[in-house]
Design a protein around this motif. Structure first.
Motif, mmCIF file in Angstrom:
data_model
loop_
_atom_site.group_PDB
_atom_site.id
_atom_site.type_symbol
_atom_site.label_atom_id
_atom_site.label_comp_id
_atom_site.label_asym_id
_atom_site.label_seq_id
_atom_site.Cartn_x
_atom_site.Cartn_y
_atom_site.Cartn_z
ATOM 1 N N GLY A 203 43.453 24.848 150.583
ATOM 2 C CA GLY A 203 43.434 24.414 149.192
ATOM 3 C C GLY A 203 42.678 23.102 149.060
ATOM 4 N N SER A 204 42.071 22.901 147.925
ATOM 5 C CA SER A 204 41.320 21.678 147.677
ATOM 6 C C SER A 204 41.698 21.144 146.303
ATOM 7 C CB SER A 204 39.813 21.960 147.748
ATOM 8 O OG SER A 204 39.072 20.794 147.473
ATOM 9 N N ALA A 205 42.167 19.886 146.284
ATOM 10 C CA ALA A 205 42.626 19.298 145.022
ATOM 11 C C ALA A 205 41.984 17.933 144.814
ATOM 12 C CB ALA A 205 44.153 19.181 145.023
ATOM 13 N N PRO A 206 40.675 17.882 144.526
ATOM 14 C CA PRO A 206 40.007 16.588 144.288
ATOM 15 C C PRO A 206 40.454 15.978 142.959
ATOM 16 C CG PRO A 206 38.513 18.401 143.838
ATOM 17 C CD PRO A 206 39.746 19.014 144.415
ATOM 18 N N LYS A 207 40.347 14.676 142.859
ATOM 19 C CA LYS A 207 40.795 13.992 141.655
ATOM 20 C C LYS A 207 39.835 14.182 140.480
ATOM 21 C CE LYS A 207 43.294 10.385 144.168
ATOM 22 N NZ LYS A 207 43.440 8.918 144.420
ATOM 23 N N ASP A 208 38.559 14.351 140.786
ATOM 24 C CA ASP A 208 37.557 14.398 139.723
ATOM 25 C C ASP A 208 37.080 15.808 139.383
ATOM 26 O OD1 ASP A 208 36.435 14.680 142.212
ATOM 27 O OD2 ASP A 208 34.561 13.660 141.685
ATOM 28 N N LYS A 209 37.677 16.831 140.031
ATOM 29 C CA LYS A 209 37.278 18.210 139.783
ATOM 30 C C LYS A 209 38.506 19.098 139.665
ATOM 31 C CE LYS A 209 33.027 17.804 142.541
ATOM 32 N NZ LYS A 209 32.284 18.348 143.710
ATOM 33 N N ALA A 210 38.278 20.309 139.168
ATOM 34 C CA ALA A 210 39.369 21.285 139.142
ATOM 35 C C ALA A 210 39.741 21.658 140.568
ATOM 36 C CB ALA A 210 38.940 22.530 138.361
ATOM 37 N N SER A 211 40.999 22.000 140.758
ATOM 38 C CA SER A 211 41.457 22.392 142.080
ATOM 39 C C SER A 211 40.991 23.814 142.395
ATOM 40 C CB SER A 211 42.986 22.326 142.157
ATOM 41 O OG SER A 211 43.442 21.017 141.889
ATOM 42 N N GLY A 212 41.072 24.171 143.648
ATOM 43 C CA GLY A 212 40.671 25.513 144.043
ATOM 44 C C GLY A 212 41.172 25.832 145.435
ATOM 45 N N CYS A 213 41.053 27.082 145.816
ATOM 46 C CA CYS A 213 41.474 27.493 147.145
ATOM 47 C C CYS A 213 40.556 28.608 147.640
ATOM 48 C CB CYS A 213 42.926 27.967 147.152
ATOM 49 S SG CYS A 213 43.238 29.457 146.187
ATOM 50 N N GLY A 214 40.618 28.845 148.922
ATOM 51 C CA GLY A 214 39.816 29.901 149.518
ATOM 52 C C GLY A 214 40.482 30.439 150.761
ATOM 53 N N GLY B 268 40.234 24.692 163.382
ATOM 54 C CA GLY B 268 40.269 26.139 163.325
ATOM 55 C C GLY B 268 40.300 26.698 161.917
ATOM 56 N N ASN B 269 40.105 25.818 160.929
ATOM 57 C CA ASN B 269 40.241 26.239 159.536
ATOM 58 C C ASN B 269 38.991 25.905 158.713
ATOM 59 O OD1 ASN B 269 42.426 27.599 158.143
ATOM 60 N ND2 ASN B 269 42.489 25.859 156.740
ATOM 61 N N LYS B 270 37.853 25.784 159.380
ATOM 62 C CA LYS B 270 36.645 25.305 158.705
ATOM 63 C C LYS B 270 36.073 26.309 157.713
ATOM 64 C CE LYS B 270 35.268 22.179 162.443
ATOM 65 N NZ LYS B 270 34.226 21.868 163.465
ATOM 66 N N VAL B 271 36.159 27.594 158.034
ATOM 67 C CA VAL B 271 35.612 28.610 157.119
ATOM 68 C C VAL B 271 36.408 28.629 155.819
ATOM 69 C CG1 VAL B 271 35.086 31.049 156.799
ATOM 70 C CG2 VAL B 271 34.746 29.983 159.045
ATOM 71 N N ALA B 272 37.740 28.573 155.935
ATOM 72 C CA ALA B 272 38.580 28.539 154.731
ATOM 73 C C ALA B 272 38.310 27.282 153.913
ATOM 74 C CB ALA B 272 40.052 28.618 155.125
ATOM 75 N N ASP B 273 38.080 26.159 154.576
ATOM 76 C CA ASP B 273 37.756 24.916 153.874
ATOM 77 C C ASP B 273 36.441 25.063 153.111
ATOM 78 O OD1 ASP B 273 38.075 21.888 153.504
ATOM 79 O OD2 ASP B 273 36.123 22.023 154.482
ATOM 80 N N TRP B 274 35.452 25.720 153.738
ATOM 81 C CA TRP B 274 34.161 25.954 153.075
ATOM 82 C C TRP B 274 34.355 26.815 151.826
ATOM 83 C CZ3 TRP B 274 31.193 30.211 151.839
ATOM 84 C CH2 TRP B 274 29.857 29.972 151.525
ATOM 85 N N LEU B 275 35.196 27.834 151.916
ATOM 86 C CA LEU B 275 35.445 28.706 150.763
ATOM 87 C C LEU B 275 36.198 27.970 149.659
ATOM 88 C CD1 LEU B 275 36.389 31.943 152.733
ATOM 89 C CD2 LEU B 275 34.418 31.675 151.218
ATOM 90 N N ALA B 276 37.139 27.098 150.053
ATOM 91 C CA ALA B 276 37.870 26.326 149.051
ATOM 92 C C ALA B 276 36.922 25.409 148.279
ATOM 93 C CB ALA B 276 38.977 25.516 149.723
ATOM 94 N N ASN B 277 35.985 24.796 148.983
ATOM 95 C CA ASN B 277 35.008 23.938 148.305
ATOM 96 C C ASN B 277 34.066 24.757 147.422
ATOM 97 O OD1 ASN B 277 35.908 21.487 149.406
ATOM 98 N ND2 ASN B 277 34.763 21.845 151.295
#
Length: 297
Positions: free
Chosen positions: A105-116, A215-224
């Protein structure tokens, strides 16, 4: 798939035993009791039967040993196995017959949150990927949302043996209720209840474990990737996005690391096979030696 392989091996060993027993039966029927060599033939028949029975046991156990020791990922997983595997430095292959899903999951302060998330099989092949834009929320809320979404996708796609990895140790502990871990926020509590219901009340086998960020880099890329979407929009990736070099590179790094990890343990596997194989041969020799060694009168 595993069940079919085991049944094939069992059938092969059984057919061998039946063939040996058939040879022994034919010899027994054709033997002449009045012949001076009748007793010797009968003794030979007994040796064949005993040898067939012992060979059946040895072949069965040897197939089991080789399938569990030689394969890099063919074993029956437990939750402790999944935890230990996920806590390594990088991504690793799931066992044969299992699917691994990494979510972030990605929850930046200046953008909408998202997940992948990405689903891969025991060969590391891409099965399905997704990126979804969500309303703003805490990092734990978004991570829990990613897990809940991934569970629904896995169920809908027929994945019934699933290892789900998240790089949030807090979320993994809360979902698995480890050491009494729990969330204090009402919305997060509701999500945790939903996830536990999906995990426990459906007829499937699911492990939700912690994974290090390596071990979670691909999911992080999709979340971004979800940050470029409108809230509520979703991207489905049925295949690895060939036009994206960065994602392909991350997938390749994961596969290389997983293969290297298997290679590092190969010496230990071969040593184990040698020790157990030697034990089998010793037992076989001790059991058969009274029947095959000729003792002069």
């Amino acid at each position: 798939m595993d069940d079919g392989i085991n049944q094939s091996r069992s059938m092969l060993s059984m057919k061998f035993t039946v063939a040996c027993a058939a040879v022994a039966a034919i010899a027994l029927v054709n033997q002449d009791d009045e012949n001076d060599q009748g007793n010797e033939k009968l003794f030979t028949v007994y040796k064949v039967i005993i040898a067939a029975m012992i060979t059946h046991v040895i072949v069965t156990h040897l197939f089991t040993l080789l399938s569990s020791s030689c394969s890099g990922s063919q074993f029956e997983t437990t939750e402790d196995d999944a935890d230990a595997d996920a806590e390594s430095d990088g991504w690793s292959f799931p066992p044969n017959g299992w699917i691994k899903c990494n979510v972030d999951g990605s929850a930046p302060k200046d953008k909408a949150s998202g997940c992948g998330g990405v689903f891969r099989d025991s060969n590391g092949s891409w099965l399905y990927g997704f990126a979804i834009s969500l309303d703003r929320g805490t990092s734990s809320t978004i991570e829990l949302s990613a897990i809940s979404i991934a569970l629904d996708i896995a169920w809908d796609r027929g994945f019934r043996r699933l290892i789900l990895e998240t790089d949030s140790l807090t979320v993994a502990d809360v979902v698995n209720n480890k050491d009494g871990a729990c969330s204090q926020r009402p919305h997060e509590k509701k999500l945790v209840e939903i996830i536990r219901d999906k995990k426990e009340k459906r007829k499937w086998d699911v492990r939700i474990v912690h994974s290090k960020r390596e071990g979670n880099k691909v999911a992080d890329w999709l979340a971004n990737l979800s940050h470029g979407l409108q809230v509520g929009d979703q991207i489905e990736l049925l295949k690895l996005p060939h036009g994206c070099f960065s994602c392909q590179k991350l997938m390749l790094e994961d596969t290389r690391f997983a293969k290297a990890k298997i290679g590092r343990s190969m010496i230990d596997r071969l040593r184990c096979i040698g020790m157990k194989g030697g034990s089998f041969l010793l037992v076989m020799f001790l059991v058969l030696s009274p029947y095959v060694v000729h003792v002069p009168n």
